[in-house]
Design an enzyme around this catalytic site. Structure first.
Site, PDB file in Angstrom:
ATOM      1  N   HIS A  53       0.911  -1.332   0.129  1.00 30.74           N
ATOM      2  CA  HIS A  53      -0.117  -0.098   0.139  1.00 30.74           C
ATOM      3  C   HIS A  53       0.890   1.393   0.049  1.00 30.74           C
ATOM      4  O   HIS A  53       2.174   1.066   0.259  1.00 30.74           O
ATOM      5  CB  HIS A  53      -0.759  -0.079   1.270  1.00 30.74           C
ATOM      6  CG  HIS A  53      -0.140   0.176   2.638  1.00 30.74           C
ATOM      7  ND1 HIS A  53       0.538  -0.709   3.043  1.00 30.74           N
ATOM      8  CD2 HIS A  53       0.249   1.422   3.148  1.00 30.74           C
ATOM      9  CE1 HIS A  53       1.120  -0.174   4.164  1.00 30.74           C
ATOM     10  NE2 HIS A  53       0.781   1.089   4.379  1.00 30.74           N
ATOM     11  N   HIS A 135       5.528   5.866  -1.041  1.00 26.43           N
ATOM     12  CA  HIS A 135       6.256   4.757  -1.231  1.00 26.43           C
ATOM     13  C   HIS A 135       5.643   3.640  -0.630  1.00 26.43           C
ATOM     14  O   HIS A 135       4.441   3.258  -0.128  1.00 26.43           O
ATOM     15  CB  HIS A 135       7.884   4.546  -0.256  1.00 26.43           C
ATOM     16  CG  HIS A 135       7.307   4.647   1.182  1.00 26.43           C
ATOM     17  ND1 HIS A 135       7.021   5.610   1.821  1.00 26.43           N
ATOM     18  CD2 HIS A 135       7.398   3.702   2.097  1.00 26.43           C
ATOM     19  CE1 HIS A 135       6.842   5.228   3.136  1.00 26.43           C
ATOM     20  NE2 HIS A 135       6.980   4.126   3.155  1.00 26.43           N
TER      21      HIS A 135
END
Length: 199
Positions: A53, A135
């Site tokens: 995620h 990220h």
């Protein structure tokens, strides 16, 4: 209850990122099956594919009242859908993680991260002020001498909604169930803004 606001990758995007991880980091230990984890704590640990995620705003431990409030504040966010490419990697020594990230951060993503942080503050949730660096964490417990990947990723991702995730610890590891979702939408029309009381 520990929560964060984030973006969930589509199943095909997660599998594409996993395939790249396996091919570009051939010496990385494979993800162990739940209930069969006897690896040393300090060994590099691949993040389970289901947990891939992008965090927008980390909320931490919040009360039921704060949870209700943040849900209402997130209703007001209007940011258009967007896409990005995970085409670079990096290592953070503090949390000891190896990650994939976009070289180019789309403007709607910056807007969304800023809007979710503002929503958290309106809900009386203390969040850290830091430069936003999107990220996807791929590996935990990474040492400084962790070898670079054989080649960089090139995973396209499309986002049309964002979510409220709960961080749940289980015997087989941490899971991130989605507790609530919001569609990304452009909010440019006068009618829409009038309906939402923004004019």
């Amino acid at each position: 209850m520990r929560y964060f606001i984030g973006l969930d990758l589509a199943p095909a995007e997660k599998l594409g990122l996993e395939s790249w991880r396996e091919k570009s980091l051939p010496e990385l230990p494979r993800v162990k099956q739940p209930g069969n984890s006897k690896a040393p704590v300090r060994q590099a640990r691949p993040v389970p594919v289901a947990n891939f995620h992008i965090t927008l705003c980390f909320l931490g431990s919040i009360t039921a009242r704060q949870l209700e409030s943040i849900s209402q504040c997130l209703d007001d966010i209007a940011v258009r859908p967007f896409s990005l490419e995970l085409d670079s990697t990096g290592y953070w020594s503090g949390p000891k993680i190896f990650y994939a990230a976009p070289t180019i951060v789309p403007e709607p993503l910056q807007q969304l991260a800023s809007a979710t942080e503002s929503a958290a503050r309106r809900a009386d949730i203390a969040v850290e002020r830091r430069d936003y660096q999107p990220h996807v964490t791929l590996i935990r417990n990474v040492k400084e001498d962790f070898p670079p990947p054989l080649f960089l990723p090139a995973q396209q991702c499309q986002f049309n909604q964002f979510h409220l995730f709960e961080s749940v610890s289980t015997k087989s590891g941490v899971t991130y169930p989605i507790r609530q979702s919001w569609k990304l939408r452009a909010d440019n029309s006068v009618r829409e803004r009038l309906l939402r009381g923004n004019l």
